[in-house]
Design an enzyme around this catalytic site. Structure first.
Site, PDB file in Angstrom:
ATOM      1  N   ASP A 105      44.718  34.820  33.959  1.00 51.30           N
ATOM      2  CA  ASP A 105      44.891  34.730  35.404  1.00 51.30           C
ATOM      3  C   ASP A 105      44.353  36.034  36.001  1.00 51.30           C
ATOM      4  O   ASP A 105      44.166  37.026  35.291  1.00 51.30           O
ATOM      5  CB  ASP A 105      46.377  34.548  35.729  1.00 51.30           C
ATOM      6  CG  ASP A 105      46.639  34.324  37.206  1.00 51.30           C
ATOM      7  OD1 ASP A 105      45.755  33.800  37.901  1.00 51.30           O
ATOM      8  OD2 ASP A 105      47.734  34.696  37.665  1.00 51.30           O
ATOM      9  N   ASP A 147      45.059  37.559  39.824  1.00 51.02           N
ATOM     10  CA  ASP A 147      45.973  38.321  40.671  1.00 51.02           C
ATOM     11  C   ASP A 147      47.329  38.495  40.007  1.00 51.02           C
ATOM     12  O   ASP A 147      47.903  37.553  39.478  1.00 51.02           O
ATOM     13  CB  ASP A 147      46.141  37.618  42.023  1.00 51.02           C
ATOM     14  CG  ASP A 147      44.887  37.735  42.869  1.00 51.02           C
ATOM     15  OD1 ASP A 147      44.502  38.868  43.179  1.00 51.02           O
ATOM     16  OD2 ASP A 147      44.290  36.687  43.190  1.00 51.02           O
TER      17      ASP A 147
END
EC number: 3.1.3.48
Length: 333
Positions: A16, A18
């Protein structure tokens, strides 16, 4: 499709973005500072986040067509390759080609042109100067282990051309200095989260690199594709994560992205591990029966940066896949 040979092993790390590889949303909303129970200045974090937000959006609009294609987000850059006729775009005027709705074949071709140009800018290496008598084939990192350029032979062996990459071809020297300062400021405020996450990516990509073992970093983000690519450039991830390994799950969801990734990397000895902070990637990993590492902002957590290492991720691979191997063996006995 990337098919591993019969005797080649491959680990695919699915990250991922953020609040995993970078911190931005948690700076803007104060979540990161809040995790420190008052020892972090929340206002400073918000100011840093807003500076990043402004720089990212400006570069997206000015250099990566985001103002034109924001409403035409795609899950990955190559998705429209079948519509790209290979036209030479060196003299193409993107401001006058009438791109927009409807989403027909003609506009898909125009969007494919933009995707191709974005990929070229992400990858592009441009000769900028000649260094007489330079003895290296590769330039050494100038600061913080950041790859700034490559020294290339100019053909006759008398000199070397210094090539720059990514945002160094796009931004002015003043903006590059501002970017460097903001990166350093953010890394200091976050206690080396950015540089530690980047070091972990490098460790993952570099370990056991030989003909029989390969490691690949892939990014699956819930944000739009173009800003995510620009974030990779700004946060110095572009020489570790290639643009064709960046996926946006915004419209299609993370399960679909994970399925595409599984279809791309095919082989008996290909293993996957997902790393992120959200419920969606956790559920997607469970759906795929892949190990999942939950990133936690809390300072006492070991699943954060600094802290998480490639060795830790290797442990998750072995725990999950060794258990699967044992179950498979027990069914055959």
């Amino acid at each position: 499709m990337l098919r591993a040979s019969m005797d080649q092993k491959m680990n695919v790390y699915i990250w991922d973005m953020d609040e995993t590889l970078i911190l931005l949303k948690s700076l803007l909303n104060g979540t990161y500072a809040g995790a420190f129970n008052g020892s972090k200045n929340l206002e400073n974090g918000v100011k840093i986040g807003k500076l990043w937000e402004n720089h990212i959006l400006q570069v997206c609009d000015k250099h990566f067509f985001y103002e034109q294609i924001e409403n035409f987000n795609q899950p990955y850059l190559d998705v429209l390759n079948q519509h790209d006729d290979g036209l030479d775009l060196s003299e193409y005027d993107f401001s006058q080609d009438g791109f927009g709705s409807p989403n027909d074949v003609l506009n898909k071709r125009k969007l494919a042109y933009r995707h191709r140009t974005i990929a070229d800018k992400y990858r592009k290496v441009v000769s900028t100067s000649v260094v007489e008598g330079a003895p290296w084939r590769m330039a050494k990192p100038l600061r913080h282990g950041v790859w700034r350029g490559t020294l290339l032979h100019d053909g006759d062996g008398d000199g070397m051309a210094l090539a720059s990459k990514g945002l160094y071809n796009i931004l002015s020297q003043d903006l590059i200095k501002l970017w460097d300062s903001l990166y350093d400021l953010t890394d200091t405020y976050t206690e080396k989260w950015l540089s530690s996450a980047r070091a972990c990516l490098e460790q993952c990509a570099g370990q056991k690199r030989d003909a029989k073992f390969e490691h690949v970093n892939v990014l699956v983000t819930s944000g739009p594709l173009v800003p995510s690519l620009v974030k990779c450039l700004f946060f110095r991830l572009d020489n570790i994560i290639t643009c064709d390994n960046v996926y946006s799950s915004l419209e299609v969801g993370k399960v679909q992205c994970f399925l595409w990734i599984k279809e791309r990397f095919v082989g008996a000895d290909v293993k996957f591990c997902a790393i992120g902070n959200g419920w969606e990637e956790c559920e997607a990993a469970e759906c795929m029966r892949w190990p999942f590492v939950q990133i936690d902002l809390q300072p006492t957590s070991i699943h954060r940066f600094p802290g998480l290492t490639s060795h830790d991720l290797t442990h998750y691979f072995s725990v999950v896949y060794d258990q699967d191997s044992e179950k498979s063996s027990s069914h055959h006995t």
